[in-house]
Design a protein around this motif. Sequence first.
Motif, mmCIF file in Angstrom:
data_model
loop_
_atom_site.group_PDB
_atom_site.id
_atom_site.type_symbol
_atom_site.label_atom_id
_atom_site.label_comp_id
_atom_site.label_asym_id
_atom_site.label_seq_id
_atom_site.Cartn_x
_atom_site.Cartn_y
_atom_site.Cartn_z
ATOM 1 N N ARG A 41 0.745 -1.248 0.052
ATOM 2 C CA ARG A 41 0.256 -0.051 0.012
ATOM 3 C C ARG A 41 0.905 1.216 -0.156
ATOM 4 N N ARG A 42 1.867 1.445 0.668
ATOM 5 C CA ARG A 42 2.549 2.457 0.936
ATOM 6 C C ARG A 42 3.672 2.539 -0.547
ATOM 7 N N ILE A 43 3.986 1.527 -0.969
ATOM 8 C CA ILE A 43 4.719 1.627 -2.389
ATOM 9 C C ILE A 43 3.619 2.324 -3.216
ATOM 10 N N ARG A 44 2.500 1.962 -3.388
ATOM 11 C CA ARG A 44 1.454 2.429 -4.318
ATOM 12 C C ARG A 44 1.180 3.681 -4.163
ATOM 13 N N LEU A 45 1.051 4.122 -2.874
ATOM 14 C CA LEU A 45 1.102 5.837 -2.232
ATOM 15 C C LEU A 45 2.300 6.537 -3.003
ATOM 16 N N LEU A 46 3.580 6.005 -2.744
ATOM 17 C CA LEU A 46 4.653 6.611 -3.041
ATOM 18 C C LEU A 46 4.811 6.683 -4.445
ATOM 19 N N MET A 47 4.344 5.674 -5.318
ATOM 20 C CA MET A 47 4.592 5.894 -6.810
ATOM 21 C C MET A 47 3.601 6.915 -7.289
ATOM 22 N N ARG A 48 2.360 6.901 -6.754
ATOM 23 C CA ARG A 48 1.367 8.052 -7.123
ATOM 24 C C ARG A 48 2.074 9.411 -6.906
ATOM 25 N N GLU A 49 2.743 9.204 -5.563
ATOM 26 C CA GLU A 49 3.260 10.688 -5.183
ATOM 27 C C GLU A 49 4.409 11.075 -6.170
ATOM 28 N N VAL A 50 5.200 10.056 -6.485
ATOM 29 C CA VAL A 50 6.470 10.314 -7.184
ATOM 30 C C VAL A 50 5.819 10.819 -8.753
ATOM 31 N N ASN A 51 4.685 9.988 -9.123
ATOM 32 C CA ASN A 51 4.427 10.550 -10.300
ATOM 33 C C ASN A 51 3.889 11.861 -10.354
ATOM 34 N N HIS A 52 3.230 12.333 -9.382
ATOM 35 C CA HIS A 52 2.677 13.492 -9.213
ATOM 36 C C HIS A 52 3.794 14.730 -9.160
ATOM 37 N N ARG A 53 4.867 14.451 -8.493
ATOM 38 C CA ARG A 53 5.951 15.300 -8.447
ATOM 39 C C ARG A 53 6.753 15.204 -9.718
ATOM 40 N N VAL A 54 7.063 14.286 -10.379
ATOM 41 C CA VAL A 54 7.614 14.135 -11.502
ATOM 42 C C VAL A 54 6.937 15.010 -12.746
ATOM 43 N N LYS A 55 5.676 14.884 -12.784
ATOM 44 C CA LYS A 55 5.008 15.950 -13.624
ATOM 45 C C LYS A 55 5.273 17.235 -13.235
ATOM 46 N N ASN A 56 5.188 17.602 -11.955
ATOM 47 C CA ASN A 56 5.584 18.937 -11.624
ATOM 48 C C ASN A 56 6.951 19.459 -11.868
ATOM 49 N N GLN A 57 7.952 18.284 -11.799
ATOM 50 C CA GLN A 57 9.329 18.723 -12.350
ATOM 51 C C GLN A 57 9.352 19.040 -13.592
ATOM 52 N N PHE A 58 8.526 18.268 -14.592
ATOM 53 C CA PHE A 58 8.727 18.504 -16.040
ATOM 54 C C PHE A 58 8.168 19.887 -16.194
ATOM 55 N N ALA A 59 7.133 20.476 -15.459
ATOM 56 C CA ALA A 59 6.521 21.564 -15.637
ATOM 57 C C ALA A 59 7.696 22.629 -15.421
ATOM 58 N N VAL A 60 8.240 22.372 -14.202
ATOM 59 C CA VAL A 60 9.262 23.405 -13.818
ATOM 60 C C VAL A 60 10.610 23.479 -14.619
ATOM 61 N N ILE A 61 10.977 22.349 -15.373
ATOM 62 C CA ILE A 61 12.079 22.291 -16.186
ATOM 63 C C ILE A 61 11.455 22.936 -17.540
#
Length: 356
Positions: free
Chosen positions: A136-156
Amino acid sequence: MTELASVNGPIEATADARLAAIVDSSFDAIISKDLNSVITSWNGAAQRMFGYTAEEAVGQSVLMLIPDHLRDEEADIIGRVRNGELVASYETIRRRKDGGIIAVSLTVSPIRNASGNIIGASKIARDITATKESERRIRLLMREVNHRVKNQFAVILSMVRETSKRSTDPAEFEALVRSRIMALSRSHDLLVNSEWAGASLFDLIQEHLKPFGHEEQVSLSGPLLTLQPNAVQNLGMAFHELGTNSSKYGALAGEAGRIDITWQIVTGVSGKREIHLVWDETSPVPADDRQDDSTRKGFGTVVLQRVSPQSLNGSAVLERRPGHLGWSLTAPLESIIVAQLGSEMPVADKDPSFSP
């Protein structure tokens, strides 16, 4: 526990005793029941897993372990056992004596008597609660990472766009973009190391100023704070821009300058607690009083005056004069730090010098 036919003989008795010892010492719960779902044996692991002693469990219906909404499972299992089927491992949940629910992996096999008739079933249960929680924690973390990565792409993308507006030399453009992406990567590494729980403000500043050296010329002072992921990213960008400018035109370009970075918790005009962070940089004034116009009007200024403060619901002031650069940020504490239940703000702790 699988019931065995009674055989009078030393070899068979020894084998039965050995099997019983193996069952009793197993880390998995091993339970036997008759075709009416009444428990007939109960090993030590079953007691540890479900909380019932053997005396409490034997003679009771196995339904006492099954939540009400899953009781149809037992009828299905008994029906398959009567047909001689092995019920392969499957995951479900069971109820402990104290009412707690645990996730288990079950395997069910028919028990036959000496005549080959099916008289019951043996069940092997393995507690997989920790495994399911980890998943469960891995799934939550992966969703969070996916969200953060998208934010990183926008920043870049924004970084590339803003940098390209102010760079006419392709080599300079490439160098600036590379250094800014590496700065984002340093913030990202801090977050990954904490499983995206945040990062220390001390660690963040040190990580972003480390590439510029001159550690003895930098002083940090303020309370120990754990920053939220959003603050880690945006303050990291600000410290990178300040460090880059300083390494070219300010204190970190030589041996005579100094940077004092301080932060404190204050009560704002609204009555709410705020963080007040100050970068105070002094350096010798060049003979020609040369200033960096690209940094004055470039992406770094956009980050310091608009991007970082707005992302933290705060405000910032950037001041320049010969031999001095000051940047101050004021933002609501709730937008900066990770809340810790039951604890007050830590007392200010002073680090006399920067040491990565």
